[in-house]
Design a protein around this motif. Structure first.
Motif, PDB file in Angstrom:
ATOM      1  N   LEU A 133      17.457  -2.824   0.229  1.00 10.72           N
ATOM      2  CA  LEU A 133      16.279  -2.193  -0.370  1.00 10.72           C
ATOM      3  C   LEU A 133      16.282  -0.704  -0.086  1.00 10.72           C
ATOM      4  CD1 LEU A 133      14.127  -1.516   2.131  1.00 10.72           C
ATOM      5  CD2 LEU A 133      13.767  -3.961   2.013  1.00 10.72           C
ATOM      6  N   LEU A 134      15.455   0.004  -0.831  1.00  9.01           N
ATOM      7  CA  LEU A 134      15.236   1.431  -0.600  1.00  9.01           C
ATOM      8  C   LEU A 134      13.841   1.698  -0.055  1.00  9.01           C
ATOM      9  CD1 LEU A 134      17.015   2.644  -3.817  1.00  9.01           C
ATOM     10  CD2 LEU A 134      17.688   3.247  -1.491  1.00  9.01           C
ATOM     11  N   ALA A 135      12.890   0.839  -0.412  1.00  5.08           N
ATOM     12  CA  ALA A 135      11.513   0.974   0.074  1.00  5.08           C
ATOM     13  C   ALA A 135      10.836  -0.378  -0.079  1.00  5.08           C
ATOM     14  CB  ALA A 135      10.763   2.052  -0.707  1.00  5.08           C
ATOM     15  N   VAL A 136       9.713  -0.535   0.604  1.00  4.95           N
ATOM     16  CA  VAL A 136       8.956  -1.774   0.540  1.00  4.95           C
ATOM     17  C   VAL A 136       7.480  -1.430   0.670  1.00  4.95           C
ATOM     18  CG1 VAL A 136       9.039  -2.227   3.034  1.00  4.95           C
ATOM     19  CG2 VAL A 136       8.898  -4.152   1.443  1.00  4.95           C
ATOM     20  N   ASP A 137       6.616  -2.282   0.092  1.00  2.66           N
ATOM     21  CA  ASP A 137       5.178  -2.026   0.230  1.00  2.66           C
ATOM     22  C   ASP A 137       4.540  -3.034   1.177  1.00  2.66           C
ATOM     23  OD1 ASP A 137       4.612  -4.393  -1.174  1.00  2.66           O
ATOM     24  OD2 ASP A 137       3.836  -3.380  -2.961  1.00  2.66           O
ATOM     25  N   ALA A 138       3.250  -2.883   1.394  1.00  4.04           N
ATOM     26  CA  ALA A 138       2.544  -3.673   2.404  1.00  4.04           C
ATOM     27  C   ALA A 138       2.464  -5.154   2.066  1.00  4.04           C
ATOM     28  CB  ALA A 138       1.134  -3.111   2.606  1.00  4.04           C
ATOM     29  N   ALA A 139       2.771  -5.510   0.815  1.00  7.79           N
ATOM     30  CA  ALA A 139       2.785  -6.920   0.413  1.00  7.79           C
ATOM     31  C   ALA A 139       4.193  -7.502   0.419  1.00  7.79           C
ATOM     32  CB  ALA A 139       2.171  -7.070  -0.977  1.00  7.79           C
ATOM     33  N   GLY A 140       5.175  -6.689   0.822  1.00  4.41           N
ATOM     34  CA  GLY A 140       6.553  -7.167   0.868  1.00  4.41           C
ATOM     35  C   GLY A 140       7.335  -6.965  -0.407  1.00  4.41           C
ATOM     36  N   HIS A 141       6.748  -6.292  -1.393  1.00  2.00           N
ATOM     37  CA  HIS A 141       7.493  -6.012  -2.619  1.00  2.00           C
ATOM     38  C   HIS A 141       8.479  -4.879  -2.357  1.00  2.00           C
ATOM     39  CE1 HIS A 141       3.778  -7.903  -4.425  1.00  2.00           C
ATOM     40  NE2 HIS A 141       4.761  -8.649  -4.889  1.00  2.00           N
ATOM     41  N   ARG A 142       9.697  -5.054  -2.819  1.00  2.00           N
ATOM     42  CA  ARG A 142      10.760  -4.105  -2.503  1.00  2.00           C
ATOM     43  C   ARG A 142      11.162  -3.274  -3.716  1.00  2.00           C
ATOM     44  NH1 ARG A 142      15.172  -6.576  -4.806  1.00  2.00           N
ATOM     45  NH2 ARG A 142      16.768  -5.240  -3.902  1.00  2.00           N
ATOM     46  N   VAL A 143      11.752  -2.139  -3.399  1.00  2.00           N
ATOM     47  CA  VAL A 143      12.387  -1.298  -4.416  1.00  2.00           C
ATOM     48  C   VAL A 143      13.875  -1.322  -4.139  1.00  2.00           C
ATOM     49  CG1 VAL A 143      12.612   1.025  -5.368  1.00  2.00           C
ATOM     50  CG2 VAL A 143      10.373   0.204  -4.597  1.00  2.00           C
ATOM     51  N   GLY A 144      14.648  -1.797  -5.127  1.00  2.00           N
ATOM     52  CA  GLY A 144      16.099  -1.782  -5.029  1.00  2.00           C
ATOM     53  C   GLY A 144      16.654  -0.753  -5.992  1.00  2.00           C
ATOM     54  N   TYR A 145      17.824  -1.063  -6.531  1.00  2.00           N
ATOM     55  CA  TYR A 145      18.446  -0.130  -7.477  1.00  2.00           C
ATOM     56  C   TYR A 145      17.977  -0.355  -8.909  1.00  2.00           C
ATOM     57  CZ  TYR A 145      21.673   0.833  -3.631  1.00  2.00           C
ATOM     58  OH  TYR A 145      22.218   1.174  -2.409  1.00  2.00           O
ATOM     59  N   GLY A 146      17.203  -1.418  -9.129  1.00  2.00           N
ATOM     60  CA  GLY A 146      16.609  -1.628 -10.446  1.00  2.00           C
ATOM     61  C   GLY A 146      17.339  -2.607 -11.342  1.00  2.00           C
ATOM     62  N   THR A 183       8.022 -11.122 -11.949  1.00  2.00           N
ATOM     63  CA  THR A 183       9.279 -11.729 -11.518  1.00  2.00           C
ATOM     64  C   THR A 183       9.765 -11.191 -10.175  1.00  2.00           C
ATOM     65  OG1 THR A 183      10.432 -10.077 -12.876  1.00  2.00           O
ATOM     66  CG2 THR A 183      10.087 -12.264 -13.848  1.00  2.00           C
ATOM     67  N   ASP A 184       9.085 -10.186  -9.614  1.00  2.00           N
ATOM     68  CA  ASP A 184       9.477  -9.650  -8.311  1.00  2.00           C
ATOM     69  C   ASP A 184       9.156 -10.656  -7.211  1.00  2.00           C
ATOM     70  OD1 ASP A 184      10.240  -7.374  -9.616  1.00  2.00           O
ATOM     71  OD2 ASP A 184       8.614  -6.106  -8.863  1.00  2.00           O
ATOM     72  N   VAL A 185      10.109 -10.899  -6.349  1.00  2.00           N
ATOM     73  CA  VAL A 185       9.929 -11.864  -5.256  1.00  2.00           C
ATOM     74  C   VAL A 185       9.689 -11.092  -3.963  1.00  2.00           C
ATOM     75  CG1 VAL A 185      10.996 -13.735  -3.946  1.00  2.00           C
ATOM     76  CG2 VAL A 185      11.424 -13.529  -6.419  1.00  2.00           C
ATOM     77  N   PRO A 186       8.518 -11.254  -3.329  1.00  2.00           N
ATOM     78  CA  PRO A 186       8.234 -10.486  -2.111  1.00  2.00           C
ATOM     79  C   PRO A 186       9.022 -10.997  -0.903  1.00  2.00           C
ATOM     80  CG  PRO A 186       6.421 -11.960  -2.595  1.00  2.00           C
ATOM     81  CD  PRO A 186       7.370 -12.068  -3.750  1.00  2.00           C
ATOM     82  N   LEU A 187       9.245 -10.075   0.024  1.00  2.00           N
ATOM     83  CA  LEU A 187       9.927 -10.401   1.268  1.00  2.00           C
ATOM     84  C   LEU A 187       8.956 -10.976   2.286  1.00  2.00           C
ATOM     85  CD1 LEU A 187      11.970  -7.077   1.645  1.00  2.00           C
ATOM     86  CD2 LEU A 187      12.752  -9.234   0.631  1.00  2.00           C
ATOM     87  N   HIS A 188       9.510 -11.659   3.279  1.00  2.00           N
ATOM     88  CA  HIS A 188       8.709 -12.115   4.418  1.00  2.00           C
ATOM     89  C   HIS A 188       8.678 -11.077   5.531  1.00  2.00           C
ATOM     90  CE1 HIS A 188       9.954 -16.057   2.561  1.00  2.00           C
ATOM     91  NE2 HIS A 188       8.653 -16.183   2.632  1.00  2.00           N
ATOM     92  N   ALA A 189       9.713 -10.237   5.585  1.00  2.00           N
ATOM     93  CA  ALA A 189       9.808  -9.242   6.662  1.00  2.00           C
ATOM     94  C   ALA A 189      10.761  -8.141   6.242  1.00  2.00           C
ATOM     95  CB  ALA A 189      10.294  -9.903   7.960  1.00  2.00           C
ATOM     96  N   CYS A 190      10.681  -7.022   6.955  1.00  2.00           N
ATOM     97  CA  CYS A 190      11.623  -5.923   6.771  1.00  2.00           C
ATOM     98  C   CYS A 190      11.973  -5.360   8.144  1.00  2.00           C
ATOM     99  CB  CYS A 190      11.041  -4.829   5.879  1.00  2.00           C
ATOM    100  SG  CYS A 190      12.166  -3.431   5.624  1.00  2.00           S
ATOM    101  N   ILE A 191      13.270  -5.248   8.408  1.00  2.00           N
ATOM    102  CA  ILE A 191      13.741  -4.701   9.677  1.00  2.00           C
ATOM    103  C   ILE A 191      14.104  -3.236   9.479  1.00  2.00           C
ATOM    104  CG2 ILE A 191      15.408  -4.930  11.549  1.00  2.00           C
ATOM    105  CD1 ILE A 191      15.943  -7.784  10.655  1.00  2.00           C
ATOM    106  N   THR A 192      13.561  -2.370  10.316  1.00  2.00           N
ATOM    107  CA  THR A 192      13.984  -0.977  10.401  1.00  2.00           C
ATOM    108  C   THR A 192      14.565  -0.768  11.805  1.00  2.00           C
ATOM    109  OG1 THR A 192      11.946  -0.028  11.307  1.00  2.00           O
ATOM    110  CG2 THR A 192      12.022  -0.362   8.913  1.00  2.00           C
TER     111      THR A 192
END
Length: 199
Positions: A133-146, A183-192
């Motif tokens: 991913l490149l970014a994620v929001d507070a609901a777990g929705h991610r931004v990839g390459y599109g 159709t976006d599938v939210p994540l359960h977690a994001c590791i930084t």
């Protein structure tokens, strides 16, 4: 604060990631691996899916996860994606020390399918997926390459499969993404490198 567009997040996050030195990428990737094994029930998983890095985009070096699993002789089995000839779908194959790899059209290494050393793995077999991913929001929705590759793939996984983003940038999730699709599938977690965010 208004929600942000994926296109804007994609550009700014990628620029910042590309500004990291190779040493930064290596150090931050090590921290991602440490957090994964410390803060998730890896020992309970049978199958972990991960992406192999595209170096020119400064993606997290997931090979350090692979080397750790193989070096420690963990019973965890690894699967990685292979882009199909239709250029819109993925199949998944086991990654083993004996398997052969070849670069795809983007320069990403992929297993050469083989019934012994690289058998196909179904999305429903996976216990956890590490997601680029490149970014994620507070609901777990991610931004990839599109390209939508991962959203189509993640929709095929079991409901209990852990979907975990990897981000080299120490960014907190943004408040919201304005153009989330159904159709976006939210994540359960994001590791930084600095912490784990859970959604």
């Amino acid at each position: 604060m208004q929600n942000l567009l994926k296109s804007n997040l994609r550009v700014t996050s990628l620029q910042r990631r590309l500004a990291l030195s190779s040493g930064d990428v290596a150090r931050r990737s090590d921290k991602l691996r440490e957090r994964l094994f410390r803060e998730f029930p890896v020992n309970a998983w049978q199958w972990l899916h991960l992406f192999l890095p595209l170096d020119k985009q400064n993606e997290p070096d997931t090979w350090n996860i692979v080397r750790w699993v193989w070096g420690e002789q963990l019973p965890l089995r690894l699967a990685v994606p292979v882009v199909q000839p239709d250029r819109v779908s993925l199949k998944h194959y086991e990654l083993t020390p004996e398997g052969q790899l070849r670069a795809n059209r983007w320069g990403i290494e992929e297993p050469v399918p083989d019934p012994i050393n690289a058998p196909e793995v179904l999305p429903t077999q996976l216990d956890a997926v590490l997601v680029p991913l490149l970014a994620v929001d507070a609901a777990g929705h991610r931004v990839g390459y599109g390209g939508g590759f991962y959203d189509r793939f993640l929709a095929q996984c079991r409901p209990d499969t852990q979907l975990i983003g990897l981000n080299l940038l120490n960014d907190a999730p943004v408040r919201g993404i304005a153009d989330v699709l159904t159709t976006d599938v939210p994540l359960h977690a994001c590791i930084t490198p600095d912490r784990v965010w859970r959604f």
